[in-house]
Design a protein around this motif. Structure first.
Motif, mmCIF file in Angstrom:
data_model
loop_
_atom_site.group_PDB
_atom_site.id
_atom_site.type_symbol
_atom_site.label_atom_id
_atom_site.label_comp_id
_atom_site.label_asym_id
_atom_site.label_seq_id
_atom_site.Cartn_x
_atom_site.Cartn_y
_atom_site.Cartn_z
ATOM 1 N N ARG A 1 26.966 41.071 23.718
ATOM 2 C CA ARG A 1 27.957 40.559 23.490
ATOM 3 C C ARG A 1 27.654 39.609 24.670
ATOM 4 N NH1 ARG A 1 33.045 42.488 22.270
ATOM 5 N NH2 ARG A 1 32.584 44.062 23.669
ATOM 6 N N LEU A 2 28.191 38.347 22.973
ATOM 7 C CA LEU A 2 27.636 37.193 22.791
ATOM 8 C C LEU A 2 28.829 35.973 24.032
ATOM 9 C CD1 LEU A 2 26.780 36.592 19.184
ATOM 10 C CD2 LEU A 2 25.199 37.177 21.589
ATOM 11 N N PRO A 3 28.598 35.151 24.117
ATOM 12 C CA PRO A 3 29.868 34.189 25.168
ATOM 13 C C PRO A 3 30.757 33.803 24.256
ATOM 14 C CG PRO A 3 27.751 33.438 25.322
ATOM 15 C CD PRO A 3 27.147 34.174 24.522
ATOM 16 N N ASP A 4 31.275 34.288 23.177
ATOM 17 C CA ASP A 4 32.111 33.749 22.641
ATOM 18 C C ASP A 4 32.778 34.707 21.931
ATOM 19 O OD1 ASP A 4 30.185 35.406 20.183
ATOM 20 O OD2 ASP A 4 31.162 33.382 19.225
ATOM 21 N N ILE B 1 24.109 58.337 19.481
ATOM 22 C CA ILE B 1 24.826 57.509 20.015
ATOM 23 C C ILE B 1 24.733 56.656 21.090
ATOM 24 C CG2 ILE B 1 24.748 59.593 20.188
ATOM 25 C CD1 ILE B 1 22.687 59.815 21.862
ATOM 26 N N CYS B 2 25.152 55.671 21.938
ATOM 27 C CA CYS B 2 25.522 54.748 22.503
ATOM 28 C C CYS B 2 25.560 55.061 24.160
ATOM 29 C CB CYS B 2 26.432 53.776 21.876
ATOM 30 S SG CYS B 2 25.928 53.461 19.924
ATOM 31 N N SER B 3 24.875 53.959 24.331
ATOM 32 C CA SER B 3 25.438 54.068 25.923
ATOM 33 C C SER B 3 25.382 52.474 26.609
ATOM 34 C CB SER B 3 24.556 55.249 27.104
ATOM 35 O OG SER B 3 24.526 55.013 28.478
ATOM 36 N N PRO B 4 27.052 52.649 27.473
ATOM 37 C CA PRO B 4 26.584 51.022 28.518
ATOM 38 C C PRO B 4 25.698 51.088 29.098
ATOM 39 C CG PRO B 4 28.373 51.987 28.951
ATOM 40 C CD PRO B 4 27.703 52.996 26.796
ATOM 41 N N VAL B 5 25.199 49.757 29.159
ATOM 42 C CA VAL B 5 24.018 50.151 30.350
ATOM 43 C C VAL B 5 23.556 48.805 31.292
ATOM 44 C CG1 VAL B 5 22.450 51.473 29.334
ATOM 45 C CG2 VAL B 5 21.985 49.470 29.342
ATOM 46 N N TRP C 1 33.144 49.110 24.000
ATOM 47 C CA TRP C 1 32.494 49.523 25.083
ATOM 48 C C TRP C 1 30.889 48.590 25.045
ATOM 49 C CZ3 TRP C 1 31.825 54.251 27.522
ATOM 50 C CH2 TRP C 1 33.231 55.038 27.477
ATOM 51 N N VAL C 2 30.791 47.843 24.451
ATOM 52 C CA VAL C 2 30.249 46.636 24.491
ATOM 53 C C VAL C 2 30.474 46.169 25.920
ATOM 54 C CG1 VAL C 2 28.168 44.840 23.666
ATOM 55 C CG2 VAL C 2 29.314 46.302 22.047
ATOM 56 N N PRO C 3 29.379 46.035 27.213
ATOM 57 C CA PRO C 3 29.882 45.495 28.346
ATOM 58 C C PRO C 3 29.834 44.086 28.023
ATOM 59 C CG PRO C 3 27.444 46.628 28.652
ATOM 60 C CD PRO C 3 28.213 46.960 26.926
ATOM 61 N N HIS C 4 30.764 43.392 29.262
ATOM 62 C CA HIS C 4 31.010 41.776 29.022
ATOM 63 C C HIS C 4 29.753 41.220 30.206
ATOM 64 C CE1 HIS C 4 34.364 42.467 27.094
ATOM 65 N NE2 HIS C 4 34.248 41.891 26.205
ATOM 66 N N GLU D 1 27.265 40.240 32.938
ATOM 67 C CA GLU D 1 25.885 39.768 33.211
ATOM 68 C C GLU D 1 24.605 40.299 33.001
ATOM 69 O OE1 GLU D 1 23.235 36.008 33.278
ATOM 70 O OE2 GLU D 1 25.091 35.764 32.675
ATOM 71 N N GLY D 2 23.966 40.144 32.164
ATOM 72 C CA GLY D 2 22.801 41.374 32.218
ATOM 73 C C GLY D 2 23.188 43.148 31.757
ATOM 74 N N THR D 3 24.559 42.885 31.296
ATOM 75 C CA THR D 3 24.703 44.471 30.578
ATOM 76 C C THR D 3 24.899 44.763 29.013
ATOM 77 O OG1 THR D 3 26.891 43.642 30.399
ATOM 78 C CG2 THR D 3 26.470 44.402 32.634
ATOM 79 N N SER D 4 24.611 45.592 28.873
ATOM 80 C CA SER D 4 24.484 45.271 26.407
ATOM 81 C C SER D 4 25.051 46.676 26.535
ATOM 82 C CB SER D 4 23.031 45.101 26.446
ATOM 83 O OG SER D 4 21.864 46.143 27.906
ATOM 84 N N LEU D 5 25.091 47.351 25.134
ATOM 85 C CA LEU D 5 24.811 48.551 24.876
ATOM 86 C C LEU D 5 23.893 48.906 23.837
ATOM 87 C CD1 LEU D 5 27.575 50.830 24.463
ATOM 88 C CD2 LEU D 5 27.397 49.764 21.976
#
Length: 355
Positions: free
Chosen positions: A76-79, A160-164, A125-128, A130-134
């Protein structure tokens, strides 16, 4: 180009707390599947609700480990937009793995299209934080019901995808590594360069041993002489000795990591000497005693960069940089994560927008 059919869920899951994601615990609303049949090729590409798979008990993946997988992330980018990091390299590595494992492969274009389509479908589901990702897990399985050792006639490619959050609970703090001197991970001519489940299953016994001794991970030596450093269970490994950064060569027994490749390219860009020659573990321990072992770090999609503060080999312990993160380790981490999360410009041309 894949003709993807969409069957979207009417019952979306409740999303987890982004401050306590862990790694690989939660899964998004949908998954991508495309079937492969010998003589027909890939067909019936679809995005469907996340659900259990229906497999015949005799499916060849269950009996002969006929499978492969990849690991990559969406950021997830700042914008608020979302991007991938070098997906073409994951596609190419999976093709190399599948060739060795007698499995079919999607083209690079179809692989990236499938990944983008699923990430776009589950973009919320892509988390926002800091330090997180899908985390994205593409994999291929042999589905033919047959109890005989030969290539399968049918397969599925699934994503499959997992927010981490962070892969290690210690975050960017240095980890302790146990050097394995009994078991073997890979041998020349084997599957060490592939991402197949059998490699990881065979490595668990050493990981358990390392944990019992108070270490987070295992550093494997070569399978012939048990002399040269190769890779850590879930990471490639780098050693900065007297100004030069060393990492094991990708000659069939080491996974050609995308993060590894990116680190080498950055180091060369910065004018830091990099050696991909084989490095004896004895030389690492000797450098430690002489005060020349300046930094050690692991690299991988899951952990990104993981500094190493301690190495144990045959009862001898090397302490690295007083247990602190090294300068080059930190610079690599900041640069890679800065590019991945869109905080600094991507002047390497590595990122791909999901749109």
């Amino acid at each position: 180009m894949l003709d993807i059919r969409y069957e979207l869920t009417q019952n979306k899951k409740e999303k987890p707390d982004e401050s306590a994601l862990g790694f690989g615990k939660y899964y998004t609303d949908h998954m991508f599947i495309v079937d492969h049949t010998e003589g027909q090729g890939w067909h019936d590409a679809r995005i469907v609700p996340y659900q259990p798979l229906a497999l015949d008990p005799a499916a060849m993946v269950l009996h002969y480990a006929m499978e492969s997988f990849e690991g990559m992330k969406a950021y997830r980018l700042p914008d608020g937009s979302v991007q991938l990091f070098r997906p073409d390299r994951n596609a190419e590595r999976m093709q190399n793995t599948n060739h060795r494992m007698c499995l079919p492969s999607l083209s690079t274009e179809d692989f990236i299209q499938a990944v983008k389509a699923l990430v776009k479908t589950d973009e919320d589901w892509v988390p926002h934080q800091e330090g997180t990702s899908l985390y994205i897990r593409p994999f291929v399985i042999a589905t033919e019901p047959h109890l005989g050792v030969r290539p399968s006639a049918t397969h599925q490619f699934i994503i499959i995808c997992s927010p981490v959050g962070a892969y290690y609970s210690t975050g960017i703090n240095p980890v302790k590594i146990f050097v394995e001197d009994e078991y073997t991970r890979a041998c020349p001519g084997g599957t060490g360069f592939t991402k197949c489940g059998g490699n990881y299953a065979a490595s668990l016994i050493s990981q358990v041993k390392a944990h019992d001794l108070g270490y987070e991970q295992t550093l494997w030596l070569d399978g012939v002489e048990h002399k040269y450093v190769e890779e850590v269970g879930s990471m490639n490994c780098f050693f900065k000795i007297d100004g030069t950064v060393y990492t094991a060569p990708c000659v069939g027994t080491v996974l050609p990591g995308v993060t590894r490749m990116s680190c080498i390219e950055l180091l060369k860009k910065w004018g830091i000497p990099v050696s991909e020659e084989r490095l004896p573990v004895a030389d690492v321990m000797k450098a430690s005693k002489e005060g020349k072992l300046e930094e050690v770090f692991g690299t991988g999609t899951a952990a990104v960069i993981s500094p190493v503060g301690e190495l144990r080999y045959e009862g001898d312990v090397a302490y690295i940089n007083d247990g602190k993160i090294g300068e080059i380790t930190h610079k690599l981490y900041d640069t890679l994560t800065g590019i991945q999360w869109g905080k600094i410009p991507d002047d390497m041309g590595w990122t791909v927008k999901v749109d």
